[in-house]
Design a protein around this motif. Structure first.
Motif, short mmCIF file in Angstrom:
data_model
loop_
_atom_site.label_atom_id
_atom_site.label_comp_id
_atom_site.label_asym_id
_atom_site.label_seq_id
_atom_site.Cartn_x
_atom_site.Cartn_y
_atom_site.Cartn_z
N ILE A 1 0.84 -1.20 0.00
CA ILE A 1 0.00 0.00 0.00
C ILE A 1 0.88 1.25 0.00
O ILE A 1 1.88 1.32 0.71
CB ILE A 1 -0.95 0.01 1.24
N ASN A 2 0.50 2.21 -0.84
CA ASN A 2 1.16 3.51 -0.81
C ASN A 2 0.60 4.30 0.37
O ASN A 2 -0.60 4.56 0.42
CB ASN A 2 0.90 4.27 -2.11
N SER A 3 1.46 4.66 1.28
CA SER A 3 1.00 5.31 2.51
C SER A 3 0.32 6.64 2.23
O SER A 3 -0.57 7.04 2.98
CB SER A 3 2.18 5.52 3.46
N GLY A 4 0.73 7.34 1.17
CA GLY A 4 0.13 8.63 0.87
C GLY A 4 -1.22 8.52 0.17
O GLY A 4 -2.21 9.10 0.61
N SER A 5 -1.28 7.74 -0.91
CA SER A 5 -2.49 7.66 -1.73
C SER A 5 -3.45 6.56 -1.29
O SER A 5 -4.63 6.61 -1.61
CB SER A 5 -2.11 7.43 -3.19
N GLY A 6 -2.93 5.56 -0.62
CA GLY A 6 -3.76 4.42 -0.23
C GLY A 6 -3.93 3.39 -1.33
O GLY A 6 -4.67 2.41 -1.14
N THR A 7 -3.27 3.56 -2.46
CA THR A 7 -3.35 2.57 -3.54
C THR A 7 -2.78 1.24 -3.05
O THR A 7 -1.74 1.20 -2.40
CB THR A 7 -2.54 3.05 -4.75
N THR A 8 -3.49 0.17 -3.38
CA THR A 8 -3.10 -1.15 -2.90
C THR A 8 -2.77 -2.11 -4.03
O THR A 8 -3.25 -1.94 -5.16
CB THR A 8 -4.21 -1.77 -2.04
N TYR A 9 -1.96 -3.10 -3.71
CA TYR A 9 -1.57 -4.13 -4.65
C TYR A 9 -1.61 -5.47 -3.91
O TYR A 9 -1.24 -5.54 -2.73
CB TYR A 9 -0.16 -3.88 -5.18
N TYR A 10 -2.02 -6.52 -4.62
CA TYR A 10 -2.11 -7.84 -4.02
C TYR A 10 -1.55 -8.89 -4.97
O TYR A 10 -1.69 -8.78 -6.19
CB TYR A 10 -3.57 -8.21 -3.72
N THR A 11 -0.97 -9.93 -4.40
CA THR A 11 -0.64 -11.07 -5.21
C THR A 11 -1.93 -11.84 -5.50
O THR A 11 -2.88 -11.81 -4.70
CB THR A 11 0.41 -11.95 -4.52
N ASP A 12 -1.98 -12.52 -6.63
CA ASP A 12 -3.23 -13.13 -7.08
C ASP A 12 -3.81 -14.11 -6.07
O ASP A 12 -5.03 -14.21 -5.91
CB ASP A 12 -3.02 -13.83 -8.42
N SER A 13 -2.96 -14.84 -5.38
CA SER A 13 -3.45 -15.91 -4.51
C SER A 13 -4.21 -15.40 -3.29
O SER A 13 -4.89 -16.19 -2.62
CB SER A 13 -2.28 -16.79 -4.06
N VAL A 14 -4.11 -14.11 -2.98
CA VAL A 14 -4.79 -13.58 -1.79
C VAL A 14 -5.88 -12.57 -2.12
O VAL A 14 -6.57 -12.08 -1.22
CB VAL A 14 -3.80 -12.96 -0.78
N LYS A 15 -6.01 -12.24 -3.40
CA LYS A 15 -7.04 -11.27 -3.78
C LYS A 15 -8.41 -11.77 -3.34
O LYS A 15 -8.71 -12.96 -3.44
CB LYS A 15 -7.02 -11.05 -5.30
N ASP A 16 -9.22 -10.88 -2.85
CA ASP A 16 -10.58 -11.15 -2.37
C ASP A 16 -10.60 -11.89 -1.04
O ASP A 16 -11.67 -12.19 -0.52
CB ASP A 16 -11.39 -11.96 -3.39
N ARG A 17 -9.42 -12.18 -0.48
CA ARG A 17 -9.36 -12.81 0.84
C ARG A 17 -8.62 -11.93 1.85
O ARG A 17 -8.98 -11.90 3.03
CB ARG A 17 -8.66 -14.17 0.77
#
Length: 127
Positions: free
Chosen positions: A51-67
């Motif tokens: 997560i970008n601390s300033g903007s809050g943009t997030t990124y996930y690896t595929d295996s954990v998305k939606d969990r």
């Protein structure tokens, strides 16, 4: 002195939930990329979420998305990872990491670019 201290790990049955915390101190939290990595025995370290601390943009690896959900409380300088629907494959040591470069889509593949690491917290999921 920069410190990242993780907590919240433990043992849970498959399908259960855990929430990890990472308390940060000693640096400018608001201009960092914060991330969670994990490493299982015999496996390479894997980026889980960032997560970008300033903007809050997030990124996930595929295996954990939606969990899994990464979030932050800037006022408390604390990073979180809410983990739901846990699977046995999620068993690993989970590490909090930080860097002054902003997060990008490749952030989770570049553990070498992180400047600071916590000591880790163990998550064990039994099937």
């Amino acid at each position: 002195q920069v410190q990242l201290v993780e907590s919240g790990g433990g043992s849970v049955e498959a399908g259960g939930s855990l929430k990890l915390s990472c308390a940060a101190s000693g640096y400018t939290y608001s201009r960092t990329c914060m991330a969670w990595f994990r490493q299982a025995p015999g496996k390479e370290r894997e980026g889980v979420a960032a997560i970008n601390s300033g903007s809050g943009t997030t990124y996930y690896t595929d295996s954990v998305k939606d969990r899994f959900t990464i979030s932050q409380d800037n006022a408390k300088n604390t990073l979180y990872l809410q983990m739901n629907s846990l699977k046995a494959d999620d068993t690993a040591m989970y590490y909090c990491a930080a860097r002054y470069l902003r997060c990008t889509s490749s952030s989770l593949q570049r553990s070498d670019t992180y400047n600071y690491w916590g000591q880790g917290t163990q998550v064990t999921v039994s099937s």
